[in-house]
Design an enzyme around this catalytic site. Structure first.
Site, PDB file in Angstrom:
ATOM      1  N   LYS A   1       5.254 -29.776 -29.651  1.00 56.03           N
ATOM      2  CA  LYS A   1       6.020 -28.828 -29.359  1.00 56.03           C
ATOM      3  C   LYS A   1       6.495 -28.164 -30.617  1.00 56.03           C
ATOM      4  O   LYS A   1       6.706 -26.688 -30.472  1.00 56.03           O
ATOM      5  CB  LYS A   1       7.504 -29.397 -28.698  1.00 56.03           C
TER       6      LYS A   1
ATOM      7  N   LYS B   1      -6.029 -27.138 -19.502  1.00 55.00           N
ATOM      8  CA  LYS B   1      -5.289 -28.119 -18.657  1.00 55.00           C
ATOM      9  C   LYS B   1      -3.987 -27.635 -17.757  1.00 55.00           C
ATOM     10  O   LYS B   1      -3.606 -26.929 -18.238  1.00 55.00           O
ATOM     11  CB  LYS B   1      -4.625 -29.389 -19.615  1.00 55.00           C
TER      12      LYS B   1
ATOM     13  N   LYS C   1       2.841 -26.619 -16.488  1.00 55.79           N
ATOM     14  CA  LYS C   1       3.762 -25.761 -16.242  1.00 55.79           C
ATOM     15  C   LYS C   1       3.952 -24.747 -17.453  1.00 55.79           C
ATOM     16  O   LYS C   1       4.198 -23.510 -17.319  1.00 55.79           O
ATOM     17  CB  LYS C   1       5.115 -26.177 -15.709  1.00 55.79           C
TER      18      LYS C   1
HETATM   19  P1  ADP Z   1       3.293 -30.453 -17.436  1.00 56.88           P
HETATM   20  O1  ADP Z   1       2.273 -30.553 -18.334  1.00 56.88           O
HETATM   21  O2  ADP Z   1       3.017 -29.337 -16.331  1.00 56.88           O
HETATM   22  O3  ADP Z   1       4.436 -30.084 -18.140  1.00 56.88           O
HETATM   23  P2  ADP Z   1       4.312 -32.826 -17.396  1.00 56.88           P
HETATM   24  O4  ADP Z   1       4.125 -32.917 -19.002  1.00 56.88           O
HETATM   25  O5  ADP Z   1       5.862 -32.933 -16.951  1.00 56.88           O
HETATM   26  O6  ADP Z   1       3.666 -31.722 -16.854  1.00 56.88           O
HETATM   27  O7  ADP Z   1       3.782 -34.256 -16.826  1.00 56.88           O
HETATM   28  C1  ADP Z   1       4.432 -35.031 -15.702  1.00 56.88           C
HETATM   29  C2  ADP Z   1       3.233 -35.946 -15.444  1.00 56.88           C
HETATM   30  O8  ADP Z   1       1.922 -35.363 -14.757  1.00 56.88           O
HETATM   31  C3  ADP Z   1       2.563 -36.861 -16.472  1.00 56.88           C
HETATM   32  O9  ADP Z   1       2.391 -38.082 -16.274  1.00 56.88           O
HETATM   33  C4  ADP Z   1       1.177 -36.021 -16.855  1.00 56.88           C
HETATM   34  O10 ADP Z   1       0.348 -37.187 -17.547  1.00 56.88           O
HETATM   35  C5  ADP Z   1       0.643 -35.622 -15.385  1.00 56.88           C
HETATM   36  N1  ADP Z   1      -0.020 -34.366 -15.857  1.00 56.88           N
HETATM   37  C6  ADP Z   1       0.718 -33.221 -16.009  1.00 56.88           C
HETATM   38  N2  ADP Z   1      -0.489 -32.100 -16.063  1.00 56.88           N
HETATM   39  C7  ADP Z   1      -1.530 -32.891 -15.664  1.00 56.88           C
HETATM   40  C8  ADP Z   1      -2.887 -32.560 -15.428  1.00 56.88           C
HETATM   41  N3  ADP Z   1      -3.321 -31.152 -15.686  1.00 56.88           N
HETATM   42  N4  ADP Z   1      -3.798 -33.506 -14.956  1.00 56.88           N
HETATM   43  C9  ADP Z   1      -3.355 -34.694 -14.983  1.00 56.88           C
HETATM   44  N5  ADP Z   1      -2.102 -35.153 -15.059  1.00 56.88           N
HETATM   45  C10 ADP Z   1      -1.191 -34.425 -15.313  1.00 56.88           C
END
Ligand code: ADP
Ligand code: TRP
Length: 331
Positions: free
Chosen positions: A112, A197, A200
């Site tokens: 970040k 990947k 959001k």
């Molecule tokens: P984002 O990357 O959208 O901000 P988060 O960091 O809030 O998502 O992730 C919430 C959960 O979803 C975590 O356990 C993370 O490992 C899983 N996750 C997020 N994006 C992916 C992805 N593209 N593929 C697999 N798992 C994911």
């Protein structure tokens, strides 16, 4: 008995990456023998969400998503993190035993900073609160996505510091947890509509319950090129196949791949593959979409259910909080 615990932040509408990487493994874990604890990490979302109405909506949305996708609140305790204030007390006690260096090494924090985000203290402290979430319930196994593994390892370290300082021989204050990863790589890293990947933060996601025209529009964004259907292609180099692999049975997937590799008359074009993907997503979530609508129609039942979960979770966290207070001399 093994205790499973995990959580997810309500910081956005949940996408297919969240589903395959976190929600589905959580729900599957909750079907195994053991005790199960799943929560909505709303305190964690306060590090980023600044709109109170939105945060309330997202908490409901996460709750509805888990229940619609099959989490059974009779089997798994399901609650909102902020209904158990004991975790913030435990977080403080853990933070006092942890060096700055441990937190400074956190990948998610460093990522970040590198992305130019001006960090608030909460963002830095995030892993301590997460450690408290896990330790407050004496969890043994924490099913998580890959990006959360380091946070569970930091939890092990924090529990270790505390136990070494205040635990008695054979009587640790906190139980050491282990992480559990989704073992299939294509579920652990779901690609987004732009091939990066799905996240959001990249705005490249497909919302789990997207359907109809909006779903078609999203899938249409998947990058392709101008090669005609007849030209043989390597399917493993195409983002649309990474997404198809999440939904199709192995033999159907192999069949599509063979046709694309062979090319010629009868080989599917990109439009055809995307249509198959849209249909597969619609079908995969069809039942859950209906259940979601039913749940949304009765928000007070949802609140009752979360309140019941919070009561159970809180009773458990109070025992651990008291143990920690006593161990370090605060009682
Ligand atoms: P984002 O990357 O959208 O901000 P988060 O960091 O809030 O998502 O992730 C919430 C959960 O979803 C975590 O356990 C993370 O490992 C899983 N996750 C997020 N994006 C992916 C992805 N593209 N593929 C697999 N798992 C994911
Ligand atoms: N940090 C996790 C995520 O972003 C959410 C979370 C908070 C969590 N506390 C937790 C996950 C405790 C597992 C255990 O996905």
């Amino acid at each position: 008995m093994t205790t499973f615990l995990s959580g997810i932040q309500p910081s956005g509408y949940l996408h297919l990456g969240n589903y395959f990487g976190a929600i589905r493994p959580h729900i599957r874990a909750s079907e195994q023998p053991g005790e199960h604890f799943y929560f909505i990490a709303d305190f964690h979302s306060l590090t980023t969400v600044r709109d109170p109405e939105l945060l309330r909506t997202l908490v409901h949305e996460v709750a509805v998503t888990y229940l619609a996708l099959g989490l059974d609140p009779e089997r798994a305790t399901f609650w909102r993190q902020s209904d158990v204030p004991e975790v913030t007390e435990i977080a403080w006690m853990l933070g006092c035993m942890s060096g700055m260096g441990l937190l400074e090494r956190a990948h998610s924090y460093k990522d970040k900073l590198n992305a130019g985000i001006k960090p608030n203290v909460g963002l830095f402290y995030y892993p301590v609160l997460m450690a408290a979430d896990i330790l407050a319930y004496d969890a043994d196994v924490v099913p998580v996505g890959k990006d959360q593994v380091q946070h569970v390892e930091m939890t092990q370290d924090m529990a270790g510091y505390f136990n070494n300082t205040f635990g008695k021989e054979g009587e640790p204050v906190f139980r050491r947890p282990e992480f559990r990863l989704e073992d299939k790589a294509h579920f652990a890293k779901v690609p987004g509509l732009d091939g990066r990947k799905m996240s959001k933060s990249y705005n490249n996601g497909i919302w789990i319950f997207e359907s109809g025209k909006k779903l078609k529009k999203a899938v249409n964004k998947i990058p392709t090129d101008s090669r005609p259907p007849e030209e043989p292609k390597e399917p493993d180099e195409l983002v649309v196949f990474d997404l198809l692999a999440l939904f199709l049975a192995d033999d159907e997937l192999a069949d599509w791949k063979a046709k694309v590799r062979a090319g010629g008359e009868g080989a599917p074009g990109y439009g055809h593959l995307k249509m198959r993907l849209v249909a597969a997503i619609e079908e995969h979530f069809a039942d859950a979409r209906v259940r979601r609508e039913e749940l949304l129609a009765d928000p007070s039942e949802l609140d009752r259910l979360l309140a019941r979960g919070a009561e159970k979770a809180r009773a458990r966290a109070q025992v651990v909080r008291d143990r920690a207070l006593k161990a370090c001399g605060l009682r």
